[in-house]
Structure formats: C-alpha cells, structure tokens
Design a protein around this motif. Sequence first.
Motif, short mmCIF file in Angstrom:
data_model
loop_
_atom_site.label_atom_id
_atom_site.label_comp_id
_atom_site.label_asym_id
_atom_site.label_seq_id
_atom_site.Cartn_x
_atom_site.Cartn_y
_atom_site.Cartn_z
N ASN A 107 7.31 -3.83 6.71
CA ASN A 107 6.93 -2.08 6.71
C ASN A 107 6.13 -2.01 5.54
N ALA A 108 5.75 -2.69 4.74
CA ALA A 108 5.01 -2.43 3.54
C ALA A 108 3.64 -2.38 3.67
N HIS A 109 2.88 -1.49 2.95
CA HIS A 109 1.45 -1.59 2.90
C HIS A 109 0.94 -1.73 1.83
N PHE A 110 -0.14 -2.55 1.46
CA PHE A 110 -0.79 -2.69 0.07
C PHE A 110 -2.03 -2.01 0.07
N ALA A 111 -1.98 -1.13 -0.93
CA ALA A 111 -3.28 -0.29 -1.32
C ALA A 111 -3.83 -1.05 -2.76
N CYS A 112 -4.92 -1.46 -2.51
CA CYS A 112 -5.49 -2.26 -3.78
C CYS A 112 -6.78 -1.76 -4.19
N MET A 113 -7.03 -1.98 -5.68
CA MET A 113 -8.43 -1.76 -6.18
C MET A 113 -8.58 -2.60 -7.31
N ARG A 114 -9.61 -3.18 -7.50
CA ARG A 114 -10.10 -4.13 -8.64
C ARG A 114 -10.93 -3.54 -9.53
N LEU A 115 -10.59 -3.46 -10.67
CA LEU A 115 -11.36 -2.95 -11.91
C LEU A 115 -11.98 -4.04 -12.57
N THR A 116 -13.47 -3.97 -12.88
CA THR A 116 -14.06 -5.06 -13.63
C THR A 116 -14.24 -4.23 -15.07
N THR A 117 -13.82 -4.87 -16.16
CA THR A 117 -13.97 -4.37 -17.48
C THR A 117 -14.71 -5.15 -18.25
N ASP A 118 -15.10 -5.01 -19.57
CA ASP A 118 -15.78 -5.85 -20.22
C ASP A 118 -15.05 -6.97 -20.91
N ARG A 119 -13.67 -7.16 -20.51
CA ARG A 119 -12.86 -8.09 -20.76
C ARG A 119 -12.38 -8.94 -19.83
N GLY A 120 -12.71 -8.76 -18.53
CA GLY A 120 -12.16 -9.48 -17.34
C GLY A 120 -11.61 -8.43 -16.38
N PHE A 121 -11.12 -8.80 -15.29
CA PHE A 121 -10.47 -7.97 -14.11
C PHE A 121 -9.18 -7.70 -14.58
N LEU A 122 -8.86 -6.56 -13.72
CA LEU A 122 -7.56 -5.94 -13.36
C LEU A 122 -7.53 -5.46 -12.00
N ASP A 123 -6.37 -6.15 -11.41
CA ASP A 123 -6.26 -5.60 -9.87
C ASP A 123 -5.13 -4.63 -10.14
N VAL A 124 -5.09 -3.64 -9.24
CA VAL A 124 -4.32 -2.53 -9.33
C VAL A 124 -3.67 -2.43 -7.83
N ASN A 125 -2.48 -2.80 -7.61
CA ASN A 125 -1.84 -2.68 -6.20
C ASN A 125 -0.51 -1.84 -6.15
#
Length: 162
Positions: free
Chosen positions: A128-146
């Motif tokens: 019953n769950a749903h994932f909403a995801c975005m990937r942020l590219t920074t000058d020090r690497g990736f951050l995924d926000v889920n």
Amino acid sequence: MSSILARVKYVLGEEANIEVREVLSIDSAVDKLHLHDMTVLAGLGSPVNVLVAFSFEEDLVVGLFEGMAEGLELDGEDIDLYKEECAAEAINIVLGLSTADLQSEDITISLSPPVVLDNARWIHRHKNAHFACMRLTTDRGFLDVNVVGPRDLFDERMNYTV
C-alpha cells in the motif's frame, strides 16, 4: 517534495557551502529504493503521515560534516559517529523547516527523531506504499530524497495533497 527540495538546498548551502546543481525526478513506480552509503530516515506525523529517506553518497556526508564541524575540536576516533550525527541533524533541520510549509494554523505536524542506516542497500516497497523520489546532484555527490506514504497522499507531480 518542493518544500523539502527548497529546505535541502538551504541547509546544504548554509551549513556546508554545498551547492545543489541539478534536480532530477525519478520514476516513482519502483518496488525498492536503492540506497547510497548513508541513509537518514525520519517521519512526518499526522496529517502528513509519510516516511522520508535521505540517502547520501559518502563524499557528500564528508562535505556536510566538514561544513558543520568547522572550527570544532573533535576526537578523530569518533569521526564516523560525528558524520552520522551531522547528517541526522541536517535532516532534522530540513524536515523541521518543511513542516512550516505543510501545517495549518490549528494543526501541528510531529516529527520523529532521525534514524541513520549505514551501508543499507535498499528499502522494499510494501503493497500500500508509494515512493516519490528525487535525485539531487551537488558539488559533493548525490543525495536521493525518497518520500514513502500511501498513494492517495500525492498528486501527479508527487507533491503532498491534503
């Protein structure tokens, strides 16, 4: 998602002088989230009722730690613990600021304490769950926000709806 994005940009910039260069939307129809080196989980309570997972690449965690710990005398033996605490505190700030965007005058949104997952590789989606995801590219690497929550909490652009 837009509130969290704005607050992440602010906290990374203010605390560690880390710039978010690009934001990519990621398909939300996935069965499991692939995680980076360190993931911080926190929940937003009623009426939002979602779990948010911030998954950092190692170099981004190091950059955040360096920025937040600048000028402090720290014991070198506990660096890994300090990095975890910096990541958790940054996420606590992000979500704390984001609650102001989501709450109305008569409702307070609770925030669970952050939990750090170190070297976890994925989170499986429950039926019953749903994932909403975005990937942020920074000058020090990736951050995924889920953001994980019931499907009916999100609109077609993956923003929380009341």
